[in-house]
Design a protein around this motif. Structure first.
Motif, PDB file in Angstrom:
ATOM      1  N   GLU A  69      14.254  41.745  72.958  1.00 36.65           N
ATOM      2  CA  GLU A  69      14.630  41.133  72.666  1.00 36.65           C
ATOM      3  C   GLU A  69      14.901  40.069  71.877  1.00 36.65           C
ATOM      4  OE1 GLU A  69      18.371  38.170  75.592  1.00 36.65           O
ATOM      5  OE2 GLU A  69      16.882  39.372  76.352  1.00 36.65           O
ATOM      6  N   VAL A  70      13.537  39.065  71.796  1.00 38.67           N
ATOM      7  CA  VAL A  70      13.018  37.883  70.930  1.00 38.67           C
ATOM      8  C   VAL A  70      13.430  38.311  69.268  1.00 38.67           C
ATOM      9  CG1 VAL A  70      11.740  36.476  70.509  1.00 38.67           C
ATOM     10  CG2 VAL A  70      12.625  36.359  72.794  1.00 38.67           C
ATOM     11  N   ILE A  71      12.005  39.878  69.862  1.00 39.09           N
ATOM     12  CA  ILE A  71      11.891  40.512  67.782  1.00 39.09           C
ATOM     13  C   ILE A  71      13.402  40.578  67.362  1.00 39.09           C
ATOM     14  CG2 ILE A  71      10.598  41.986  66.843  1.00 39.09           C
ATOM     15  CD1 ILE A  71       9.132  42.077  69.436  1.00 39.09           C
ATOM     16  N   SER A  72      13.854  41.188  68.135  1.00 35.87           N
ATOM     17  CA  SER A  72      15.894  41.136  67.300  1.00 35.87           C
ATOM     18  C   SER A  72      16.332  40.340  66.754  1.00 35.87           C
ATOM     19  CB  SER A  72      16.303  42.111  68.001  1.00 35.87           C
ATOM     20  OG  SER A  72      17.025  41.554  69.583  1.00 35.87           O
ATOM     21  N   GLN A  73      15.951  39.163  66.266  1.00 33.92           N
ATOM     22  CA  GLN A  73      16.682  37.435  66.740  1.00 33.92           C
ATOM     23  C   GLN A  73      16.305  37.613  65.053  1.00 33.92           C
ATOM     24  OE1 GLN A  73      18.446  35.900  68.928  1.00 33.92           O
ATOM     25  NE2 GLN A  73      18.202  37.926  70.346  1.00 33.92           N
ATOM     26  N   ASP A  74      17.035  36.389  65.173  1.00 34.62           N
ATOM     27  CA  ASP A  74      17.304  36.963  63.364  1.00 34.62           C
ATOM     28  C   ASP A  74      16.468  35.465  62.606  1.00 34.62           C
ATOM     29  OD1 ASP A  74      19.608  37.881  62.535  1.00 34.62           O
ATOM     30  OD2 ASP A  74      21.367  36.238  63.213  1.00 34.62           O
ATOM     31  N   TYR A  75      15.893  34.348  63.263  1.00 34.50           N
ATOM     32  CA  TYR A  75      14.854  33.686  63.168  1.00 34.50           C
ATOM     33  C   TYR A  75      13.127  34.427  62.419  1.00 34.50           C
ATOM     34  CZ  TYR A  75      13.811  33.452  68.184  1.00 34.50           C
ATOM     35  OH  TYR A  75      13.052  33.575  68.880  1.00 34.50           O
ATOM     36  N   ILE A  76      13.435  35.881  63.631  1.00 32.68           N
ATOM     37  CA  ILE A  76      12.095  36.832  63.614  1.00 32.68           C
ATOM     38  C   ILE A  76      12.063  37.048  62.027  1.00 32.68           C
ATOM     39  CG2 ILE A  76      11.054  38.055  64.995  1.00 32.68           C
ATOM     40  CD1 ILE A  76      10.521  35.771  66.144  1.00 32.68           C
ATOM     41  N   ARG A  77      13.153  37.559  61.923  1.00 35.42           N
ATOM     42  CA  ARG A  77      13.138  38.189  60.543  1.00 35.42           C
ATOM     43  C   ARG A  77      13.133  37.594  59.692  1.00 35.42           C
ATOM     44  NH1 ARG A  77      17.714  41.138  63.835  1.00 35.42           N
ATOM     45  NH2 ARG A  77      18.920  40.120  62.914  1.00 35.42           N
ATOM     46  N   THR A  78      14.040  35.841  59.778  1.00 34.96           N
ATOM     47  CA  THR A  78      13.515  35.126  58.786  1.00 34.96           C
ATOM     48  C   THR A  78      11.969  34.527  58.416  1.00 34.96           C
ATOM     49  OG1 THR A  78      15.938  34.016  59.455  1.00 34.96           O
ATOM     50  CG2 THR A  78      14.387  32.667  58.183  1.00 34.96           C
ATOM     51  N   ALA A  79      10.913  34.252  60.173  1.00 36.64           N
ATOM     52  CA  ALA A  79       9.626  34.129  59.889  1.00 36.64           C
ATOM     53  C   ALA A  79       9.347  35.328  58.898  1.00 36.64           C
ATOM     54  CB  ALA A  79       9.273  34.464  61.053  1.00 36.64           C
ATOM     55  N   ARG A  80       9.933  36.692  59.780  1.00 34.68           N
ATOM     56  CA  ARG A  80       8.976  37.528  58.806  1.00 34.68           C
ATOM     57  C   ARG A  80       9.161  37.381  56.867  1.00 34.68           C
ATOM     58  NH1 ARG A  80       9.627  42.141  63.033  1.00 34.68           N
ATOM     59  NH2 ARG A  80       7.732  41.902  64.118  1.00 34.68           N
ATOM     60  N   SER A  81      10.539  37.243  56.705  1.00 36.31           N
ATOM     61  CA  SER A  81      10.684  37.686  55.421  1.00 36.31           C
ATOM     62  C   SER A  81      10.642  36.209  54.331  1.00 36.31           C
ATOM     63  CB  SER A  81      12.467  37.323  55.069  1.00 36.31           C
ATOM     64  OG  SER A  81      12.749  35.991  55.313  1.00 36.31           O
ATOM     65  N   LYS A  82       9.506  35.405  55.180  1.00 37.43           N
ATOM     66  CA  LYS A  82       8.913  34.269  54.320  1.00 37.43           C
ATOM     67  C   LYS A  82       7.176  34.506  53.626  1.00 37.43           C
ATOM     68  CE  LYS A  82      11.171  29.817  56.375  1.00 37.43           C
ATOM     69  NZ  LYS A  82      11.761  29.323  56.930  1.00 37.43           N
ATOM     70  N   GLY A  83       7.214  35.340  54.861  1.00 41.70           N
ATOM     71  CA  GLY A  83       5.518  36.477  54.231  1.00 41.70           C
ATOM     72  C   GLY A  83       5.054  35.417  55.220  1.00 41.70           C
ATOM     73  N   LEU A  84       5.201  35.342  56.695  1.00 45.88           N
ATOM     74  CA  LEU A  84       4.108  34.694  57.455  1.00 45.88           C
ATOM     75  C   LEU A  84       3.213  36.034  57.848  1.00 45.88           C
ATOM     76  CD1 LEU A  84       6.368  32.076  59.991  1.00 45.88           C
ATOM     77  CD2 LEU A  84       4.955  31.923  57.743  1.00 45.88           C
ATOM     78  N   ASN A  85       2.482  35.940  59.061  1.00 43.53           N
ATOM     79  CA  ASN A  85       1.280  36.329  59.027  1.00 43.53           C
ATOM     80  C   ASN A  85       1.809  37.478  60.524  1.00 43.53           C
ATOM     81  OD1 ASN A  85      -0.984  38.170  61.105  1.00 43.53           O
ATOM     82  ND2 ASN A  85      -2.297  37.166  59.227  1.00 43.53           N
ATOM     83  N   GLU A  86       2.164  38.735  61.204  1.00 45.62           N
ATOM     84  CA  GLU A  86       2.638  39.137  61.693  1.00 45.62           C
ATOM     85  C   GLU A  86       1.599  38.860  62.864  1.00 45.62           C
ATOM     86  OE1 GLU A  86       5.310  42.091  63.170  1.00 45.62           O
ATOM     87  OE2 GLU A  86       5.083  41.786  61.367  1.00 45.62           O
ATOM     88  N   LYS A  87       0.694  38.513  62.864  1.00 45.05           N
ATOM     89  CA  LYS A  87       0.017  38.008  64.643  1.00 45.05           C
ATOM     90  C   LYS A  87       1.020  36.538  64.593  1.00 45.05           C
ATOM     91  CE  LYS A  87      -4.570  40.247  64.562  1.00 45.05           C
ATOM     92  NZ  LYS A  87      -5.672  39.815  64.629  1.00 45.05           N
ATOM     93  N   THR A  88       1.002  35.322  63.495  1.00 43.00           N
ATOM     94  CA  THR A  88       2.077  34.336  63.615  1.00 43.00           C
ATOM     95  C   THR A  88       3.123  34.245  63.871  1.00 43.00           C
ATOM     96  OG1 THR A  88       0.306  33.530  61.592  1.00 43.00           O
ATOM     97  CG2 THR A  88       2.040  32.193  62.422  1.00 43.00           C
ATOM     98  N   VAL A  89       4.056  35.449  63.431  1.00 44.17           N
ATOM     99  CA  VAL A  89       4.958  36.139  63.940  1.00 44.17           C
ATOM    100  C   VAL A  89       5.093  36.456  65.396  1.00 44.17           C
ATOM    101  CG1 VAL A  89       6.809  37.454  63.723  1.00 44.17           C
ATOM    102  CG2 VAL A  89       5.975  36.858  61.381  1.00 44.17           C
TER     103      VAL A  89
END
Length: 314
Positions: free
Chosen positions: A206-226
């Motif tokens: 449920e959380v992974i599907s949220q917009d802020y998670i996609r934003t964090a990934r789009s910023k290039g953050l490490n997957e473990k950090t996300v």
């Protein structure tokens, strides 16, 4: 935060009071005379009358309840009819055995369950997700006593790697202590581990599907950090909720596990006390479990306030 804690504390005290009233009432509604059970069929009326007065069972029920609660405030738990010793002394001898099983089971179920839940959520739809989810479903649906009997048959009777039953104190033999607890801890852990895995997976998806998670990934953050810093932290509340219920379930599960593996703990004592209608033992054990669950739920409520400030404000 102080008002929030005081409010939850007041609610917890009310819950404990209600539990004591219900348990006291139900025990006295059960058919049979505990003194008759204690003395046997050959007991005379004079003997029954003497011991009934000795244990205070000749008093009206409200008086017995008030005396019991009053004794708890003084640190007294009354006297066991079956064992003829103070209940407090009886419980102190057995609570260590119970904690030796429940505490490792709680920690393992929580840590492994969260890890497996995160793994399944990050591998959604893949073979690993299907395999772990299927195993978790089987773990939830399978009765603990059946798993215990299978483990006893394989590792105790066939392979002879572990003792079938019994309990060895750590002070007597550290290796014997560990061997005696391996199977009980595994049995008590499995069901709760499976539940934690399922809950963590659902919450994380449920959380992974949220917009802020996609934003964090789009910023290039490490997957473990996300996953671990952003997603898991925000998925914790449903997981933390299960922790409170798990404490009561684990303590209740010891009734079956301790009797299956012949561990002299509080669960085995509780079952014997119910059969013998040993009022003081049943009432005090239930009171202890209720207090433990209430304290855990109170701590979890406080933890909610730190995880999500919105709850504290509400």
């Amino acid at each position: 935060m102080g008002k929030y804690v005081l409010k939850r504390l007041g609610q917890s005290l009310i819950v404990v009071f209600i539990v004591t009233v219900i348990v006291f009432g139900l025990m006295h509604l059960l058919p049979g005379d505990p003194i008759q059970i204690y003395l046997g069929d050959t007991a005379t009326e004079e003997q029954i009358a003497y011991y009934t007065k000795q244990f205070g069972l000749d008093q009206p029920l409200p008086v017995q309840y008030i005396r019991w609660i009053g004794g708890l405030f003084k640190g007294e738990m009354g006297r066991s009819i079956t064992y003829s010793i103070d209940v407090k002394e009886l419980l102190l001898k057995r609570v260590v055995s119970t904690l030796s099983v429940t505490f490792p089971a709680f920690v393992l179920a929580l840590l492994i369950g969260i890890c497996l839940g995160v793994i399944t959520s990050t591998h959604r739809g893949k073979t690993l997700d299907s395999l772990l989810t299927s195993i978790a479903n089987v773990g939830i649906a399978t009765p603990a006593f059946w798993i215990g009997m299978i483990l006893v048959y394989i590792f105790g009777l066939q392979l002879k790697w572990l003792p079938v039953q019994g309990y060895v104190p750590f002070s007597e033999s550290p290796s014997g202590y560990i061997k005696c607890l391996v199977m009980p801890v595994i049995v008590l852990t499995l069901g709760h581990l499976s539940s934690n895995t399922r809950q963590t997976r659902s919450s994380m998806l449920e959380v992974i599907s949220q917009d802020y998670i996609r934003t964090a990934r789009s910023k290039g953050l490490n997957e473990k950090t996300v996953v671990y810093k952003h997603a898991l932290r925000n998925a914790l509340i449903p997981i933390v909720t299960m922790m409170g219920g798990a404490v009561g379930a684990l303590l209740g599960g010891t009734v079956v596990i301790e009797n299956l593996f012949n561990i002299p703990g509080v669960g085995a004592l509780m079952l014997t006390a119910i059969i013998n209608k040993d009022y003081m033992v049943v009432q005090n054990v239930t009171f202890m479990i209720a207090v433990a669950v209430v304290i855990c739920n109170l701590l979890i409520d406080i933890l909610y306030g730190y995880i999500d400030p919105r709850i504290r404000v509400e």
